[in-house]
Motif scaffolding. Structure first.
Motif, PDB file in Angstrom:
ATOM      1  N   VAL A  61       0.830  -1.201   0.000  1.00 17.90           N
ATOM      2  CA  VAL A  61       0.000   0.000   0.000  1.00 17.90           C
ATOM      3  C   VAL A  61       0.869   1.258   0.000  1.00 17.90           C
ATOM      4  O   VAL A  61       0.576   2.235  -0.708  1.00 17.90           O
ATOM      5  N   LYS A  62       1.949   1.256   0.762  1.00 16.02           N
ATOM      6  CA  LYS A  62       2.834   2.424   0.800  1.00 16.02           C
ATOM      7  C   LYS A  62       3.415   2.716  -0.576  1.00 16.02           C
ATOM      8  O   LYS A  62       3.440   3.873  -1.017  1.00 16.02           O
ATOM      9  N   ASN A  63       3.880   1.690  -1.250  1.00 15.21           N
ATOM     10  CA  ASN A  63       4.457   1.880  -2.587  1.00 15.21           C
ATOM     11  C   ASN A  63       3.417   2.419  -3.566  1.00 15.21           C
ATOM     12  O   ASN A  63       3.731   3.241  -4.434  1.00 15.21           O
ATOM     13  N   TYR A  64       2.188   1.955  -3.423  1.00 17.64           N
ATOM     14  CA  TYR A  64       1.122   2.428  -4.318  1.00 17.64           C
ATOM     15  C   TYR A  64       0.731   3.870  -4.016  1.00 17.64           C
ATOM     16  O   TYR A  64       0.523   4.679  -4.925  1.00 17.64           O
ATOM     17  N   GLN A  65       0.655   4.215  -2.729  1.00 16.96           N
ATOM     18  CA  GLN A  65       0.227   5.559  -2.345  1.00 16.96           C
ATOM     19  C   GLN A  65       1.286   6.618  -2.663  1.00 16.96           C
ATOM     20  O   GLN A  65       0.969   7.796  -2.820  1.00 16.96           O
ATOM     21  N   LYS A  66       2.549   6.197  -2.752  1.00 13.58           N
ATOM     22  CA  LYS A  66       3.610   7.163  -3.069  1.00 13.58           C
ATOM     23  C   LYS A  66       3.413   7.798  -4.436  1.00 13.58           C
ATOM     24  O   LYS A  66       3.900   8.904  -4.697  1.00 13.58           O
ATOM     25  N   LYS A  67       2.706   7.092  -5.314  1.00 19.89           N
ATOM     26  CA  LYS A  67       2.497   7.598  -6.673  1.00 19.89           C
ATOM     27  C   LYS A  67       1.650   8.865  -6.697  1.00 19.89           C
ATOM     28  O   LYS A  67       1.650   9.587  -7.699  1.00 19.89           O
ATOM     29  N   GLN A  68       0.916   9.143  -5.614  1.00 18.02           N
ATOM     30  CA  GLN A  68       0.082  10.342  -5.598  1.00 18.02           C
ATOM     31  C   GLN A  68       0.920  11.621  -5.620  1.00 18.02           C
ATOM     32  O   GLN A  68       0.533  12.616  -6.232  1.00 18.02           O
ATOM     33  N   THR A 144       0.644   8.167   7.688  1.00 18.19           N
ATOM     34  CA  THR A 144       1.266   6.843   7.552  1.00 18.19           C
ATOM     35  C   THR A 144       0.730   5.883   8.614  1.00 18.19           C
ATOM     36  O   THR A 144       0.426   4.716   8.324  1.00 18.19           O
ATOM     37  N   ALA A 145       0.606   6.378   9.851  1.00 21.09           N
ATOM     38  CA  ALA A 145       0.070   5.533  10.927  1.00 21.09           C
ATOM     39  C   ALA A 145      -1.390   5.176  10.660  1.00 21.09           C
ATOM     40  O   ALA A 145      -1.814   4.029  10.901  1.00 21.09           O
ATOM     41  N   GLN A 146      -2.169   6.131  10.159  1.00 24.00           N
ATOM     42  CA  GLN A 146      -3.566   5.854   9.815  1.00 24.00           C
ATOM     43  C   GLN A 146      -3.656   4.800   8.715  1.00 24.00           C
ATOM     44  O   GLN A 146      -4.465   3.865   8.797  1.00 24.00           O
ATOM     45  N   MET A 147      -2.847   4.961   7.697  1.00 21.04           N
ATOM     46  CA  MET A 147      -2.850   4.014   6.584  1.00 21.04           C
ATOM     47  C   MET A 147      -2.478   2.616   7.069  1.00 21.04           C
ATOM     48  O   MET A 147      -3.107   1.617   6.681  1.00 21.04           O
ATOM     49  N   ASP A 148      -1.461   2.521   7.923  1.00 24.37           N
ATOM     50  CA  ASP A 148      -1.063   1.219   8.471  1.00 24.37           C
ATOM     51  C   ASP A 148      -2.221   0.580   9.231  1.00 24.37           C
ATOM     52  O   ASP A 148      -2.442  -0.639   9.150  1.00 24.37           O
ATOM     53  N   LEU A 149      -2.960   1.396   9.946  1.00 21.58           N
ATOM     54  CA  LEU A 149      -4.071   0.882  10.747  1.00 21.58           C
ATOM     55  C   LEU A 149      -5.218   0.398   9.857  1.00 21.58           C
ATOM     56  O   LEU A 149      -5.851  -0.627  10.147  1.00 21.58           O
ATOM     57  N   VAL A 150      -5.494   1.117   8.785  1.00 23.02           N
ATOM     58  CA  VAL A 150      -6.524   0.689   7.836  1.00 23.02           C
ATOM     59  C   VAL A 150      -6.148  -0.650   7.209  1.00 23.02           C
ATOM     60  O   VAL A 150      -6.974  -1.568   7.101  1.00 23.02           O
ATOM     61  N   VAL A 151      -4.880  -0.776   6.809  1.00 27.89           N
ATOM     62  CA  VAL A 151      -4.401  -2.035   6.221  1.00 27.89           C
ATOM     63  C   VAL A 151      -4.487  -3.160   7.250  1.00 27.89           C
ATOM     64  O   VAL A 151      -4.912  -4.283   6.932  1.00 27.89           O
ATOM     65  N   LYS A 152      -4.092  -2.871   8.488  1.00 29.10           N
ATOM     66  CA  LYS A 152      -4.138  -3.895   9.531  1.00 29.10           C
ATOM     67  C   LYS A 152      -5.567  -4.394   9.753  1.00 29.10           C
ATOM     68  O   LYS A 152      -5.787  -5.600   9.932  1.00 29.10           O
TER      69      LYS A 152
END
Length: 464
Positions: A61-68, A144-152
């Motif tokens: 997800v991090k690699n994909y979101q970096k494209k923004q 980043t912490a929010q995104m990690d939590l959504v993925v978790k």
């Protein structure tokens, strides 16, 4: 790892008595080939690669979101604001002329006016720009912490749905064994057809539950893979029940509380409010403007005469000293201080309650896993054996089967409740509303808020 339901549980297979020797040999060859494939080390390695860890999901997800490129844009805006806030106010050029006819006296005045900054307006602007940059950097860490939590959360849901389907498969196997035992008793003439049909209804319901659980699993798989821009139906978690329990929640909550990202963000908001008050006060003070010019005078009778003019203009802040604007900003600052204290107290209490609840669920889960399920399995097996021997009635078999199913599903529900408490506790320790994390479009909502935040970033020290 999730189990695929055997086809024989869903669709009964009839074997003809006139089965040829060639067909039997072919079937044996196929079975032998399947065994070889399953036993192949390379196949094991491929299956192991399919198991998706939480770390891998977050990295995808991090690699994909970096494209923004949103954070690079915010960083560019923050750096531009720092440079913009240090600029001086623009000077003003004034050109005046009187007398345009040849027989008239002519006077040409050319002047430049430069506002001064004696009371620190540029300094206050620079402080606001620095705080805005710090807030942007901190927002990136919170995002980043929010995104990690959504993925978790979605990753845990997929793992739980895998377990739930496995439980349904196990229960379907039990239901099939019950049905076969009843059919034997029916053929022996010891029970009625209605008893067989009643158990067959339970079996058919378990088949439906399997398809429901399988669909639920497919949807969860796609929801997770959608976070990195794919629609992958092949990913799986493959965790055991014990490994799936959110045992690291307390440690993670403590880490978030130690980092205190949202609290730092609130502190920056308080500092921004104070810096805004300082800016309004500096803006309200009478900053002078220096005027420098040249007066050129000509007349038909006298020669041309040039005079240098130097002056200072000072605004008289008699009526509007921005006193009410400063009062509003100070009121907002005081409110932020009070909200900060209130939030800290309430948030700590809510997190403590959730962690206490999680501990209680852990105790219940271990009791179900280690005691109730083995006992229910034993009771069901012995009841079915006793029924086959003519010692128990159909109702006894159904009751034992229902008890086993209820306890197995209770284990799944305890896992669901535990992960919900874990996500809620971690969300609150980050200062996030839990419903935002557990929403179906949680990441889309977070990204939408991020885009709006980027568009709303102010230009500090702009044109005046």
């Amino acid at each position: 790892m999730s189990k695929k339901i055997p086809d024989t549980l869903v669709q009964p297979i009839s074997i003809s008595s006139t089965f040829s020797i060639r067909a039997i040999a072919t079937a044996c060859g196929l079975v032998f080939g399947v065994i070889i494939v399953i036993a192949s080390p390379s196949t094991w390695a491929e299956n192991a690669k399919q198991n998706l860890t939480l770390v891998q999901a977050i990295e995808n997800v991090k690699n994909y979101q970096k494209k923004q490129g949103v954070w690079q844009t915010q960083q560019d805006i923050a750096e531009a604001n720092l440079k913009q806030s240090r600029l001086w106010s623009n000077p003003s050029l004034t050109v005046e002329q009187t007398g345009f006819k040849s027989n008239q006296d002519k006077e040409l005045s050319v002047g430049i006016s430069q506002p001064l900054d004696l009371f620190g307006q540029r300094k206050a602007n620079y402080a606001l720009a620095q705080l805005s940059q710090s807030q942007s950097q901190l927002s990136q860490r919170i995002y980043t912490a929010q995104m990690d939590l959504v993925v978790k959360y979605l990753w845990s849901q997929l793992a739980i749905f895998e377990l739930e389907r496995d439980v349904v498969v196990e229960q379907l196997q039990v239901s099939k064994e019950n049905l076969e035992a009843l059919e034997k008793r029916y053929k022996a003439g010891s029970i009625a057809q209605v008893d067989v049909d009643r158990v067959r209804m339970s079996y058919e319901e378990n088949v439906r539950l399997y398809h429901q659980a399988d669909l639920q699993l497919q949807v969860a798989t796609q929801q997770l893979s959608n976070l990195w821009g794919e629609a992958d139906k092949k990913i799986k978690i493959g965790l055991t029940t014990q490994a799936l329990w959110p045992s690291a929640t307390s440690k993670q909550v403590q880490q978030y509380l130690t980092e205190n990202l949202v609290e730092k963000s609130r502190q920056l908001q308080v500092l921004e409010a104070k810096a805004n008050v300082d800016y309004l006060k500096a803006q309200a003070r009478p900053n002078p403007t220096v005027n420098l010019g040249v007066n050129n005078t000509r007349s038909p009778e006298t020669a041309t005469e040039n005079q240098i003019a130097l002056g200072v203009s000072i605004p008289l802040n008699i009526f509007n000293r921005n006193q009410y604007g400063i009062k509003i900003a100070e009121a907002k600052q005081a409110l932020l201080d009070r909200q900060q204290q209130f939030y800290l107290q309430q948030n700590t209490l809510e997190i403590g309650t959730l962690l206490t609840d999680l501990q209680g669920l852990d105790f219940q889960f271990k009791q179900v896993e280690q005691s109730q399920i083995p006992l229910a399995i034993n009771v069901q097996k012995k009841t079915l054996q006793g029924f086959a021997a003519g010692k128990f009635a159909v109702a006894d078999v159904q009751q034992a089967t229902m008890q086993l199913q209820d306890i197995r599903m209770r284990k799944v529900q305890l896992l669901k409740d535990a992960w919900q408490r874990a996500i809620e506790a971690e969300s609150l320790s980050l200062g996030i509303e839990p419903s935002q994390v557990m929403a179906k479009d949680a990441l889309s909502q977070i990204n939408q808020a991020l885009w709006q935040q980027t568009q709303a970033m102010p230009v500090i020290g702009g044109m005046n």
